[in-house]
Design an enzyme around this catalytic site. Structure first.
Site: not given
Ligand code: PEP
Length: 253
Positions: A9, A11, A96, A98, A168, A174, A213
């Site tokens: 991904n 991003k 996701h 985000e 996730e 991240g 991560s």
């Protein structure tokens, strides 16, 4: 037997040059891995035609990082699942964290995206997972179940026959704080048990990826867990050596 899937991904990252360098290398690694695993890259929409060209003739699959609930119309700035399909996408990430966080996407709205992707021939990759405070309050499964249930309510449990789940934990995305293999396996197992309460065959078949991560160092132990079927990889999918090593790890399973 579930086939491992390694999915990148990107991003909001990359340039035309990145596409050239990374997709070439990942296509080669995917070919080398053969049919034992699946490898895919989800890139910003603007790069998808370039990814299509660079991945042509290889085993590397690709997809979008999101998709709209509509197929066309007055929805400025959006991209539809039919458009992604036309450019050869196999997958569409939906939900996701985000997007759930920055764009305030509710569980019900994510479920509509899942449905729209699937109805239009894409395989939705449904991201679920808890925040750090929810983890500390031991609410992980409450969050995951609610995120799954919204999709089950709208699409039915059978929809997971042609979908992927990515667990996730938001606190791991991240941050460099990968979930331990024990924590990740425990959650993946509970997710599968939850799905089993609706349909055992579907629960057994669905790929559940770990994301957060995950890198070349942590992938071997994570992927070695019985309920972890590969990974959704952010940062490490922008580095040739790291993502290639993760592909090799999955191919050895
Ligand atoms: C992600 O964004 O899906 C992700 C897993 O990111 P990272 O690997 O960088 O934590």
């Amino acid at each position: 037997m579930r086939k491992p899937l390694v999915m990148g991904n990107w991003k909001l990252n990359g340039t035309k040059q990145t596409v050239k360098e990374l997709i070439g290398a990942f296509a080669e690694a995917a070919n080398k891995a053969g049919d034992k695993i699946e490898v895919a890259i989800c890139s910003p929409a603007v790069f998808i035609p370039l990814v299509e060209g660079a991945a042509a003739g290889s085993k590397l699959q690709y997809g979008s990082e999101d998709c709209d609930i509509h197929t066309q119309g007055a929805y400025t700035g959006e991209n539809s699942p039919t458009q992604f399909k036309e450019f050869g996408c196999k997958y569409a990430i939906v939900g996701h964290s985000e997007r759930r966080g920055y764009h305030k996407e509710s569980n019900e709205y994510v479920a509509q995206k899942f449905k729209s992707a699937q109805d239009n021939g894409l395989i939705p990759v449904l991201c679920i997972g808890e925040s750090e405070s929810e983890f500390e309050q031991k609410k992980t499964m409450d969050i995951c179940k609610a995120e799954l249930k919204a999709v089950i309510d709208l699409c039915g449990i059978a929809a997971f026959e042609k979908a992927v789940i990515a667990y996730e934990p938001i606190w791991a995305i991240g941050t460099g704080k990968t979930a331990t293999p024990e924590i990740a396996q425990d959650v993946h197992h509970q997710i599968r048990e939850y799905l089993k309460s609706f349909d055992a065959a579907v629960a057994d078949k669905v790929q559940i990826l770990y994301g957060g991560s995950c890198n070349a160092k942590t992938a071997p132990e994570l992927f070695g867990q019985p309920d972890i079927d590969g990974g959704l990889i952010g940062g490490a999918s922008l580095k040739v050596a790291d993502f290639t090593s993760i592909i090799e790890t999955a191919a050895k399973l």
